[in-house]
Design a protein around this motif. Structure first.
Motif, short mmCIF file in Angstrom:
data_model
loop_
_atom_site.label_atom_id
_atom_site.label_comp_id
_atom_site.label_asym_id
_atom_site.label_seq_id
_atom_site.Cartn_x
_atom_site.Cartn_y
_atom_site.Cartn_z
N VAL A 1 -1.12 -6.25 3.92
CA VAL A 1 0.06 -5.41 3.80
C VAL A 1 1.03 -5.74 4.94
O VAL A 1 0.64 -5.70 6.11
N SER B 1 3.31 -4.44 7.25
CA SER B 1 3.36 -3.04 7.67
C SER B 1 4.55 -2.73 8.57
O SER B 1 4.88 -3.49 9.48
N LYS C 1 -9.50 -1.24 7.42
CA LYS C 1 -9.13 -2.62 7.68
C LYS C 1 -10.31 -3.40 8.24
O LYS C 1 -11.36 -2.83 8.54
N LEU D 1 -5.84 1.89 7.64
CA LEU D 1 -4.54 1.31 7.33
C LEU D 1 -3.45 2.34 7.55
O LEU D 1 -3.65 3.53 7.27
N ASP E 1 0.17 1.84 6.63
CA ASP E 1 1.33 1.80 5.73
C ASP E 1 0.87 1.68 4.28
O ASP E 1 0.49 0.60 3.82
N SER F 1 4.41 0.23 1.72
CA SER F 1 5.13 -1.04 1.84
C SER F 1 4.84 -1.91 0.61
O SER F 1 3.69 -2.08 0.20
N ARG G 1 3.47 -7.50 0.29
CA ARG G 1 2.02 -7.67 0.28
C ARG G 1 1.63 -9.07 -0.17
O ARG G 1 2.37 -9.74 -0.88
N ASP H 1 -6.15 -5.95 5.46
CA ASP H 1 -5.56 -5.80 6.79
C ASP H 1 -4.06 -5.59 6.63
O ASP H 1 -3.51 -5.70 5.53
N GLU H 2 -3.41 -5.27 7.75
CA GLU H 2 -1.96 -5.16 7.75
C GLU H 2 -1.42 -5.89 8.97
O GLU H 2 -2.07 -5.98 10.01
#
Length: 255
Positions: free
Chosen positions: A128, A130, A164, A170, A172, A175, A178, A220-221
């Protein structure tokens, strides 16, 4: 193959510039790619603009239908990617990557290469882009929109935490910037069948994220630069409608 996907509703003033920026970035990345776009419900010249671009660029433009809703439009694209059409080359490689973006110029195309490298180096299934982690930069975003995104994330982190790779939650949930592996979208549809996306509006971003987290995949972001001032057209977000959809989503997922 990189599949860069986006949906747009009446974005004639920004869509060509957005696509040009993608094409420029892809020259630097130097990987096979294509753009897949859905413009359902559009009544301006954006579809004609994309048709002209598709004559000479690697662009697949889904036939326009008279429906509106961001979730519905993205579901059409995901269904296309998962279809069994003989000319759908992405079926030949489950490691194909899907990159989703907004067309309103708030998502930096210059970040694609950096996000892709992070995605590959950490062997992720979903990344993501973020706005709410360290090193993220958010400029000119209306305070009420920040509040909506933050409150939504706060509620969903409590009810449906997405963990994550570092064990943290996480931040966000909303959003739209991605990166997915095609293989995890296949797994998602295998699990939920045609209900892998049920939300018709912006809330689909929360729904698909929560559903994917049930598959125990690597998520993950990474920070992005988000400048709301780059947006040309007015926002299509109907706050009241999407708040109602969020409540419906929460109730449905809590059953």
């Amino acid at each position: 193959m990189l599949n860069i996907i986006f949906c747009a509703l009446d974005e004639e003033h920004s869509i060509k510039h957005f696509v040009d920026k993608i094409l420029s970035q892809m020259q630097e990345i130097n990987q096979p790619f294509r753009i897949i776009a859905c413009l359902d419900g559009s009544t301006d010249k954006s579809y004609q603009i994309m048709q002209d671009l598709a004559k000479s660029k690697p662009i697949i433009l889904l036939p326009i239908i008279e429906q509106k809703g961001l979730g519905k439009a993205f579901k059409r694209i995901f269904d296309y990617l998962l279809s069994e059409e003989p000319n759908n080359q992405s079926l030949k490689n489950d490691e194909d990557v899907i990159i989703s973006m907004d067309t309103d110029l708030t998502h930096q195309t210059e970040k694609i290469g950096e996000l892709l490298n992070y995605f590959k180096n950490h062997n992720l299934d979903l990344l993501v882009g973020s706005r709410f982690v360290n090193d993220s930069q958010v400029k000119n975003f209306p305070l009420y929109r920040i509040a909506i995104s933050r409150i939504t994330a706060f509620i969903l982190k409590i009810l449906f935490p997405v963990i994550k790779i570092n064990g943290e939650k996480l931040q966000d949930y909303t959003s739209g910037y991605r990166i997915y592996k095609l293989s995890i979208i296949k797994k998602l549809k295998n699990k939920f069948m045609d209900n892998f996306i049920r939300e018709p509006e912006f809330t689909y971003t929360c729904e698909i994220l929560i559903n994917l987290s049930q598959l125990k995949i690597k998520i993950d972001e990474a920070p992005i630069y988000y400048d709301y001032q780059q947006k040309i057209n007015n926002s299509k977000l109907n706050i009241l409608k999407n708040f109602k959809r969020l409540i419906i989503l929460i109730v449905r997922l809590c059953r």
